[in-house]
Design an enzyme around this catalytic site. Structure first.
Site, PDB file in Angstrom:
ATOM      1  N   LYS A  54      22.484  71.176  41.466  1.00  0.00           N
ATOM      2  CA  LYS A  54      22.184  70.046  42.355  1.00  0.00           C
ATOM      3  C   LYS A  54      22.143  68.789  41.508  1.00  0.00           C
ATOM      4  CE  LYS A  54      21.365  69.713  46.805  1.00  0.00           C
ATOM      5  NZ  LYS A  54      21.856  70.638  47.841  1.00  0.00           N
TER       6      LYS A  54
HETATM    7  P1  NAD Z   1      22.279  62.795  55.436  1.00  0.00           P
HETATM    8  O1  NAD Z   1      21.967  61.781  54.426  1.00  0.00           O
HETATM    9  O2  NAD Z   1      23.632  62.822  56.049  1.00  0.00           O
HETATM   10  O3  NAD Z   1      21.213  62.699  56.622  1.00  0.00           O
HETATM   11  C1  NAD Z   1      19.841  62.772  56.393  1.00  0.00           C
HETATM   12  C2  NAD Z   1      19.135  62.410  57.689  1.00  0.00           C
HETATM   13  O4  NAD Z   1      17.738  62.615  57.532  1.00  0.00           O
HETATM   14  C3  NAD Z   1      19.316  60.940  58.071  1.00  0.00           C
HETATM   15  O5  NAD Z   1      19.428  60.859  59.479  1.00  0.00           O
HETATM   16  C4  NAD Z   1      18.008  60.315  57.605  1.00  0.00           C
HETATM   17  O6  NAD Z   1      17.687  59.137  58.323  1.00  0.00           O
HETATM   18  C5  NAD Z   1      17.045  61.425  57.920  1.00  0.00           C
HETATM   19  N1  NAD Z   1      15.787  61.349  57.189  1.00  0.00           N
HETATM   20  C6  NAD Z   1      15.593  61.069  55.878  1.00  0.00           C
HETATM   21  N2  NAD Z   1      14.283  61.091  55.595  1.00  0.00           N
HETATM   22  C7  NAD Z   1      13.642  61.407  56.742  1.00  0.00           C
HETATM   23  C8  NAD Z   1      12.298  61.589  57.107  1.00  0.00           C
HETATM   24  N3  NAD Z   1      11.323  61.441  56.181  1.00  0.00           N
HETATM   25  N4  NAD Z   1      12.007  61.914  58.381  1.00  0.00           N
HETATM   26  C9  NAD Z   1      12.976  62.052  59.303  1.00  0.00           C
HETATM   27  N5  NAD Z   1      14.285  61.898  59.030  1.00  0.00           N
HETATM   28  C10 NAD Z   1      14.603  61.571  57.768  1.00  0.00           C
HETATM   29  O7  NAD Z   1      21.939  64.216  54.764  1.00  0.00           O
HETATM   30  P2  NAD Z   1      22.465  65.654  55.205  1.00  0.00           P
HETATM   31  O8  NAD Z   1      23.654  65.956  54.381  1.00  0.00           O
HETATM   32  O9  NAD Z   1      22.518  65.748  56.678  1.00  0.00           O
HETATM   33  O10 NAD Z   1      21.287  66.583  54.638  1.00  0.00           O
HETATM   34  C11 NAD Z   1      20.128  66.886  55.397  1.00  0.00           C
HETATM   35  C12 NAD Z   1      19.475  68.138  54.852  1.00  0.00           C
HETATM   36  O11 NAD Z   1      20.402  69.229  54.915  1.00  0.00           O
HETATM   37  C13 NAD Z   1      19.034  68.075  53.386  1.00  0.00           C
HETATM   38  O12 NAD Z   1      17.885  68.874  53.224  1.00  0.00           O
HETATM   39  C14 NAD Z   1      20.201  68.717  52.652  1.00  0.00           C
HETATM   40  O13 NAD Z   1      19.828  69.226  51.392  1.00  0.00           O
HETATM   41  C15 NAD Z   1      20.550  69.808  53.635  1.00  0.00           C
HETATM   42  N6  NAD Z   1      21.894  70.355  53.503  1.00  0.00           N
HETATM   43  C16 NAD Z   1      22.988  69.561  53.582  1.00  0.00           C
HETATM   44  C17 NAD Z   1      24.260  70.109  53.492  1.00  0.00           C
HETATM   45  C18 NAD Z   1      25.507  69.286  53.679  1.00  0.00           C
HETATM   46  O14 NAD Z   1      26.583  69.875  53.748  1.00  0.00           O
HETATM   47  N7  NAD Z   1      25.430  67.977  53.764  1.00  0.00           N
HETATM   48  C19 NAD Z   1      24.400  71.486  53.282  1.00  0.00           C
HETATM   49  C20 NAD Z   1      23.263  72.284  53.204  1.00  0.00           C
HETATM   50  C21 NAD Z   1      22.013  71.701  53.318  1.00  0.00           C
END
Ligand code: NAD
Length: 424
Positions: free
Chosen positions: A113
């Site tokens: 990561k």
């Molecule tokens: P992103 O940046 O596209 O979106 C994150 C979202 O969370 C945004 O809408 C943001 O406003 C919101 N957010 C941030 N802090 C917040 C809070 N304190 N309360 C409420 N909402 C909040 O990120 P993403 O890629 O969608 O990732 C989200 C989660 O999924 C993370 O935990 C990431 O590790 C996990 N994840 C992502 C992927 C991927 O392919 N992108 C894969 C596996 C896991």
């Protein structure tokens, strides 16, 4: 001795949480003492200073990290997070979870990561580009398609991956798409990657609702976080016929029992970046969202939002962990004791992202590209297989679903280390 040094480096609530999960799983499968620390602690990490010129001519230095947790079964793989709360310990915990996830679903990757301490919402597009390029430049000697492959995570996206791929390619002197996944399709990205994590979450939610004999058309869903994962989960679940009754991001949260159209919300966010001022229903807080009565609760933002305080008050039937590490150890104990909520643990629930990232890497290495249907069919087959192995472990050993998933993931990594032996 090594234990003390390593834990000091990464020490933080979230790293301790990942370690406690590991210890519990290692105890449950009687993992030999010899293998424990080798399997648990990250192999190596890199911390970098990232000077970036701001649009106003001044220079600001950001701090960034990359942690490679395991390289025993193949190159390490994991996203890069841009967020103001990033710490080395958080990145290490996320890298550790990536190892168990890749292993659980049978990918030839270890976990990694990366992260930069920055609020990307405070950067202009030009500043974001310079930061992304500088991060990759500093990581050139640490990453490669055969050593460690990056991807998007919170605060990064396809465009950031494109800049990183371009920076790396310029450095090595030829196009090297396999250095990052989650790229735009025009640069060697995979069909289906953008929606892979959310579609995978939705697919598993539907599968678990089927097991519970709950028709998806009768299911209500509350989702925290409306970025890549939250929005794609909402769109896919709505396509299956579920009703999305609450949505949120870091700027706003909305509740509408009759249903919120996720397409409208996604269109709003595409234009406005965030949900603030979206006409989505009654304004609530993110904390209230988590406690709404609903069939499926989907945390899809940050870690440690389900705690021992709100766990007794959750009113969902299924907790689908789209985010990494949304549930603290203490909350887990509450949920285990309650026994009325089916938890789809993060290492299984959001694995669709890394599975299709694996497909993207394969396509890049082979220079042979698949259709969206091929990608999604292969994705669902792996998710089915992984779910079946978790359910069988759970039944056989009477574990919670999280423990079943973690033990499977950890056992395979530990076995690979044992069989390879200890060098020198
Ligand atoms: P992103 O940046 O596209 O979106 C994150 C979202 O969370 C945004 O809408 C943001 O406003 C919101 N957010 C941030 N802090 C917040 C809070 N304190 N309360 C409420 N909402 C909040 O990120 P993403 O890629 O969608 O990732 C989200 C989660 O999924 C993370 O935990 C990431 O590790 C996990 N994840 C992502 C992927 C991927 O392919 N992108 C894969 C596996 C896991």
């Amino acid at each position: 001795m090594s234990k003390a040094i390593v834990s000091k480096l990464y020490d933080s609530d979230v790293f301790r949480m990942a370690c406690r999960q590991f210890d519990k799983a290692a105890d449950a499968i009687n993992l030999s003492e010899d293998l424990r620390d080798r399997t648990k602690y990250p192999r190596r990490c890199m911390a970098v200073a990232l000077p970036v010129r701001r649009d106003n001519g001044t220079t600001v230095v950001f701090e960034g990290y990359r942690v490679q947790h395991s390289l025993s079964t193949g190159p390490s793989k994991g996203g890069i997070r841009f967020h103001q709360d990033v710490t080395l310990g958080e990145v290490a915990a996320l890298a550790m979870w990536m190892s168990w996830k890749c292993s659980l679903v049978g990918l030839p990757f270890g976990g990694a990561k990366g992260g930069v301490i920055v609020d990307p919402f405070n950067l202009s597009r030009g500043e974001l580009e310079r930061l992304s390029r500088r991060f990759m430049q500093e990581m050139v000697s640490f990453l490669s398609p055969r050593v460690d492959i990056a991807a998007p995570d919170m605060g990064t996206n396809e465009q950031v991956m494109a800049w990183m791929m371009d920076t790396y390619s310029n450095h090595v002197g030829h196009v090297e798409p396999a250095i990052v996944t989650g790229k735009p399709i025009s640069l060697g990205g995979s069909e289906g990657r953008r929606e892979a994590t959310g579609r995978g979450v939705a697919y598993l939610v539907k599968a678990y609702l089927d097991d519970l004999k709950i028709p998806i058309r009768e299911a209500t869903v509350a989702i925290q976080g409306f970025g890549n994962v939250g929005s794609e989960t909402a769109l896919a679940l709505a396509e299956y016929g579920a009703r999305i009754i609450a949505l949120s991001d870091h700027t706003a949260a909305f509740h509408r029992p009759q249903g919120i159209d996720p397409r409208k919300a996604a269109a709003y966010v595409r234009y406005n970046r965030v949900l603030h001022d979206f006409d989505g229903g009654d304004a609530i807080t993110n904390d209230q969202l988590l406690e709404l009565p609903c069939t499926v609760l989907v945390p899809a933002a940050v870690e440690r939002v389900i705690t021992e305080v709100n766990a007794p008050r959750l009113r969902c039937r299924v907790l689908a962990e789209a985010a990494n590490g949304p549930t603290t150890n203490a909350a887990d104990r509450v949920l285990d004791a309650r026994g009325d909520i089916e938890v789809i643990p993060d290492v299984l629930c959001n694995a669709g992202g890394v599975i299709v990232s694996y497909f993207e890497w394969l396509q890049n290495l082979q220079n042979y590209y698949w259709t969206r249907d091929e990608v999604l069919t292969k994705l669902y087959a792996i998710l089915d297989r992984s779910k079946a192995s978790v359910e069988s472990q759970l039944r056989k050993l009477k574990f919670s679903r999280r423990l079943a998933a973690l033990t499977l993931g950890i056992e395979r990594v530990a076995k690979a280390k044992e069989q390879r032996g200890l060098f020198p």
